[in-house]
Scaffold this motif. Structure first.
Motif, short mmCIF file in Angstrom:
data_model
loop_
_atom_site.label_atom_id
_atom_site.label_comp_id
_atom_site.label_asym_id
_atom_site.label_seq_id
_atom_site.Cartn_x
_atom_site.Cartn_y
_atom_site.Cartn_z
N TYR A 51 0.83 -1.10 -0.01
CA TYR A 51 0.15 0.07 -0.20
C TYR A 51 0.81 1.15 0.05
CZ TYR A 51 0.94 0.75 4.74
OH TYR A 51 1.70 1.25 6.14
N ALA A 52 0.07 2.33 -0.36
CA ALA A 52 1.00 3.66 -0.11
C ALA A 52 0.10 4.71 -0.02
CB ALA A 52 1.67 3.98 -1.51
N PRO A 53 0.41 6.10 0.66
CA PRO A 53 -0.43 6.88 0.56
C PRO A 53 -1.11 7.60 -0.47
CG PRO A 53 1.74 7.66 1.93
CD PRO A 53 1.98 6.25 1.02
N ALA A 54 -2.57 7.78 -0.55
CA ALA A 54 -2.91 8.22 -1.87
C ALA A 54 -2.71 9.61 -2.39
CB ALA A 54 -4.52 8.24 -1.73
N PHE A 55 -2.57 10.04 -3.53
CA PHE A 55 -2.30 11.34 -4.03
C PHE A 55 -0.90 11.60 -3.45
CE2 PHE A 55 -6.88 11.17 -2.68
CZ PHE A 55 -7.32 10.82 -3.97
N ASP A 56 -0.16 10.74 -3.49
CA ASP A 56 1.36 10.98 -3.04
C ASP A 56 2.01 12.13 -3.70
OD1 ASP A 56 3.45 10.47 -1.05
OD2 ASP A 56 4.21 8.67 -2.14
N LEU A 57 1.71 12.14 -5.06
CA LEU A 57 2.60 13.10 -5.99
C LEU A 57 2.13 14.65 -5.49
CD1 LEU A 57 2.55 11.54 -9.41
CD2 LEU A 57 4.38 11.78 -7.90
N TYR A 58 1.02 14.66 -5.01
CA TYR A 58 0.28 15.94 -4.59
C TYR A 58 0.65 15.97 -2.96
CZ TYR A 58 -1.66 16.94 -9.25
OH TYR A 58 -1.87 17.01 -10.41
N GLY A 59 1.43 15.38 -2.44
CA GLY A 59 1.70 15.48 -1.09
C GLY A 59 1.00 14.56 0.16
N GLY A 60 -0.27 13.96 -0.71
CA GLY A 60 -1.06 12.93 0.21
C GLY A 60 -2.08 13.78 1.00
N VAL A 61 -3.11 12.90 1.34
CA VAL A 61 -4.08 13.26 2.13
C VAL A 61 -4.42 12.13 3.43
CG1 VAL A 61 -6.45 13.60 2.58
CG2 VAL A 61 -5.62 14.24 0.37
N SER A 62 -4.09 12.77 4.66
CA SER A 62 -4.04 11.75 5.79
C SER A 62 -5.33 10.82 5.85
CB SER A 62 -3.99 12.69 6.97
OG SER A 62 -4.84 13.44 7.38
N GLY A 63 -5.25 9.56 6.29
CA GLY A 63 -6.25 8.61 6.15
C GLY A 63 -6.68 8.24 4.93
N LEU A 64 -5.90 8.60 3.79
CA LEU A 64 -6.40 7.82 2.42
C LEU A 64 -5.00 7.12 1.85
CD1 LEU A 64 -8.36 10.66 0.89
CD2 LEU A 64 -9.51 8.88 2.17
N TYR A 65 -5.26 5.85 1.45
CA TYR A 65 -4.44 4.92 1.08
C TYR A 65 -4.74 4.13 -0.49
CZ TYR A 65 -2.16 5.76 5.37
OH TYR A 65 -1.42 6.44 6.62
N ASP A 66 -3.69 3.89 -1.06
CA ASP A 66 -3.93 3.21 -2.18
C ASP A 66 -3.35 1.76 -1.71
OD1 ASP A 66 -5.25 5.16 -3.59
OD2 ASP A 66 -3.33 5.92 -4.27
N TYR A 67 -3.94 0.74 -2.49
CA TYR A 67 -3.41 -0.73 -2.26
C TYR A 67 -2.66 -0.94 -3.65
CZ TYR A 67 -5.72 -2.05 2.06
OH TYR A 67 -6.20 -2.20 3.27
N GLY A 68 -1.39 -1.44 -3.58
CA GLY A 68 -0.60 -2.02 -4.70
C GLY A 68 -0.99 -3.31 -5.02
N PRO A 69 -0.31 -3.98 -6.14
CA PRO A 69 -0.54 -5.40 -6.46
C PRO A 69 -0.73 -6.55 -5.26
CG PRO A 69 0.66 -4.32 -7.96
CD PRO A 69 0.92 -3.37 -7.05
N PRO A 70 0.37 -6.35 -4.56
CA PRO A 70 0.26 -7.39 -3.65
C PRO A 70 -0.70 -7.25 -2.48
CG PRO A 70 2.23 -6.39 -3.14
CD PRO A 70 1.61 -5.86 -4.35
N GLY A 71 -0.77 -6.04 -2.10
CA GLY A 71 -2.02 -5.56 -0.97
C GLY A 71 -3.51 -5.91 -1.67
N CYS A 72 -3.80 -5.63 -3.10
CA CYS A 72 -4.88 -5.96 -3.54
C CYS A 72 -5.21 -7.39 -3.56
CB CYS A 72 -5.24 -5.61 -5.10
SG CYS A 72 -5.15 -3.83 -5.27
N ALA A 73 -4.18 -8.24 -4.05
CA ALA A 73 -4.21 -9.79 -4.03
C ALA A 73 -4.65 -10.32 -2.68
CB ALA A 73 -3.03 -10.17 -4.51
#
Length: 663
Positions: free
Chosen positions: A30-52
């Motif tokens: 997983y990783a912080p969502a909108f990381d390129l824009y500095g992120g928003v606390s409490g929001l995360y994106d799941y990557g390939p292993p996290g999704c699986a």
């Protein structure tokens, strides 16, 4: 290492959260969502292993509950009108206590702040006591008395008095049960302020956690993003009952996203603003809360933390069977106990450490007034004990409030073998008088009166008798309405009934999938004792993101056909796998997939060209066996999907002493 030794290492090792986070983020679980824009606390994106991993956990949940318990799955909308959540109580009561720093504007959640500050002080006290013992022990060796005296003085400044330690421990044991006013008193008494600046904070005040929105272009229809998946199940009760051929008990289930505008989300995946939930609503007869399969789970031993123990300021659990817990009324009824046991089995199946799981009963002032009993399945992490599952007997509250609001019956009708005489309040209307009095509103008034509950009819009867009239309000009609005895008659009458009508009670297990997943991450994470730089995630094969790493020993062209052949066999068996034919050493290839939790590795070497045999490696123990590709894949299938142990699954395969895996 043996399986028992590995389990001991995992259970007793202190989690290095920084190392775990580095692995989870570095391998894009997983990783912080909108990381390129500095992120928003409490929001995360799941990557390939996290999704699986999440998909596998949900798959196990669906099979463990929906399929095995024959539940009715629904998928309801995430947008919810204001009136629905006003009726359910969320608009008025779905709040946490927040407090603001007057100077910086920083906002804290009050109960978490008190908990963190007191825990930090207790930790400092524990360390100080250890240092004090060391200082006293070395007193004779230290010739500089002044230096020693100053050292002891510094330590004593951090050390707490014994009675204060006891007070802190009692507060922490009851932290979930305090009101906003009580939290404010604790903050004032123990000088709990901004943990960075030390400045005082405003008194705690309620903050509603729901995200409000407008439905439609006019903006006039208020709504919210749902804070839970339960309301859609309650509102579809009649449809579900009909689908189930009007038979009870039965259960519905729903898996989907929910949203809560958390005050200060600071604990990674444990406290987020958008999250996946899986909820069950088990509808049953309020007069019969037994469960036909309770005998299957009655001997299941669990750790319970009853409210009486918490009120005494203790967090020491009581270990007993669920059968004994129900028999002694520690747990209110069989169906509630059955689901608690099934919850525990699910959590253990997906990789929760049994020694880090307990069931905590809600305190009296923490539990809803309508609930018969409520237990939280809590998992221990580096953040402390975290509520991951709630299991509550919600009585008939939800269906009753929605029925009262909509004037639609949400009931079960049960044909009686023997007719019974019952006393019921009934209302008679002189309808010919309603038209001239109420004109176009007459149907609304009639519908309101005919849908009054038994309790409401009794109250109106007493009002009519006392005042010779009743006063009431009807939605959509302005002002108070009055009716006297010429318009209505309200009497209690004895009737013979052939059908029993009742509002079912609800047992509700509710799962926070993200919290469970993070807890499994911590419970599965460890470092190899012989090389602490090598991290491992020991996921059960059933939920591991990928099951097999296919490793050709080299890039030699003669190995390519065998790699392709085994890939074809794995696809045919629907076993998720990855091929790693990079040029790094085999040890490094295995090490980086140990971090992904991949339970098995198949090594293809030059002996494979001659006899078709390959090597199977087990992640945790690094044991290896040799056999044909078909036999190896068969062993993987049995261990992964049929719950067979490594020893049993590989008993017909030859042990293999491998080349070194040194990284």
């Amino acid at each position: 290492m043996s399986a028992a030794e590995i389990k001991m290492v995992r259970s007793t090792a202190e989690i290095n959260r920084e190392n775990l986070e580095a692995v989870l983020r570095g391998r894009f679980f997983y990783a912080p969502a909108f990381d390129l824009y500095g992120g928003v606390s409490g929001l995360y994106d799941y990557g390939p292993p996290g999704c699986a991993f999440q998909a596998n956990v949900i798959d196990v949940w669906r099979k463990h509950f929906i399929l095995e318990e024959d539940m009715l799955e629904v998928d309801c909308t995430m947008l919810t009108p204001f009136e629905v959540l006003k009726t359910s109580g969320h608009v008025d009561k779905f709040s946490d206590w927040m407090c603001r720093d007057f100077n910086t504007g920083e906002i804290f959640r009050a109960d978490h702040l008190v908990e963190e500050v007191l825990e930090a002080r207790l930790k400092g006290d524990k360390e100080a006591r250890g240092l004090l013992e060391d200082a006293n022990a070395s007193a004779q060796e230290d010739n500089n008395k002044k230096k020693r005296k100053n050292k002891v003085k510094q330590i004593k400044a951090v050390k707490l008095e014994d009675d204060v330690v006891k007070e802190y421990e009692e507060i922490l044991a009851k932290i979930d049960g305090y009101s906003g006013e009580e939290l404010g008193q604790l903050m004032e008494k123990y000088n709990v302020g901004n943990p960075v600046t030390g400045e005082s904070l405003e008194a705690p005040r309620a903050f509603n956690l729901m995200f409000e929105t407008a439905i439609g272009p006019s903006g006039q229809l208020r709504g919210f993003l749902r804070p839970e998946t339960a309301q859609g199940q309650f509102l579809n009760f009649n449809k579900l009952l009909e689908f189930n051929n009007s038979k009870t008990p039965f259960a519905s289930a729903s898996i989907g996203k929910s949203f809560r505008n958390e005050i200060s989300p600071r604990a990674g995946l444990l406290r987020v603003r958008e999250f996946l939930m899986a909820e069950i609503e088990h509808f049953l007869d309020p007069e019969d809360k037994s469960h036909p399969r309770f005998a299957e789970v009655k001997d299941t031993k669990l750790s319970f933390l009853p409210r009486e123990v918490q009120q005494a300021g203790s967090t020491e659990p009581i270990v007993m069977s669920i059968g004994e817990a129900v028999k002694t009324k520690l747990v209110d009824n069989e169906t509630l106990g059955y689901f608690i046991a099934r919850i525990a089995k699910f959590l253990l199946t997906i990789g929760v450490d049994e020694t880090k799981m307990r069931f905590r009963q809600h305190m009296a002032n923490e539990m809803a007034h309508y609930a018969a009993d409520c237990w939280d399945g809590e998992l221990k992490t580096s953040y402390g004990w975290i509520e991951c599952v709630g299991c509550a007997d919600r009585s008939a509250y939800d269906l009753t409030v929605h029925s009262n609001k909509t004037k639609q019956k949400l009931v079960v009708r049960q044909k009686l073998d023997t007719p019974v005489e019952v006393k019921k309040w009934e209302i008679d209307l002189t309808k010919k008088l309603f038209g001239p009095k109420f004109r176009k509103d007459a149907p609304k008034v009639e519908a309101y009166l005919l849908n009054l509950s038994q309790a409401e009819l009794k109250a109106k009867s007493e009002e009519l008798k006392a005042n010779e009239k009743i006063i009431f309000q009807v939605d959509g009609i302005e002002g108070n309405l009055e009716l006297d005895g010429n318009f209505i008659t309200i009497e209690e009458r004895t009737k013979t009934e052939h059908v029993r009508e009742f509002v079912p009670n609800v047992i509700e297990p509710s799962f926070g999938i993200g919290r469970i997943i993070y807890s499994v991450f911590e419970h599965s994470f460890w470092n190899r004792p012989e090389d602490t730089a090598r991290s491992v995630l020991s996921f059960p094969p059933l939920v591991a993101p990928s099951k097999v790493l296919l490793v050709p020993l080299s890039n030699h062209k003669d190995l390519a056909p065998i790699t392709a052949q085994i890939s074809k066999l794995l696809r045919a068996e629907k076993i998720p796998f990855k091929v790693d034919d990079s040029g790094v050493s085999i040890g490094k290839r295995y090490a980086r997939n140990d971090e992904l939790g991949t339970p098995f590795g198949i090594t293809i070497d030059f002996a494979s060209i001659k006899d078709g045999s390959v090597t199977l490696r087990e992640r945790d123990s690094t044991k290896q066996v040799r056999g044909s590709a078909t036999d190896i894949i068969g062993a993987i299938r049995e261990i992964t999907y049929n719950g067979v142990s490594w020893d049993e699954g590989t008993k017909d395969l030859a042990p293999f002493v491998s080349q070194s895996e040194t990284v």
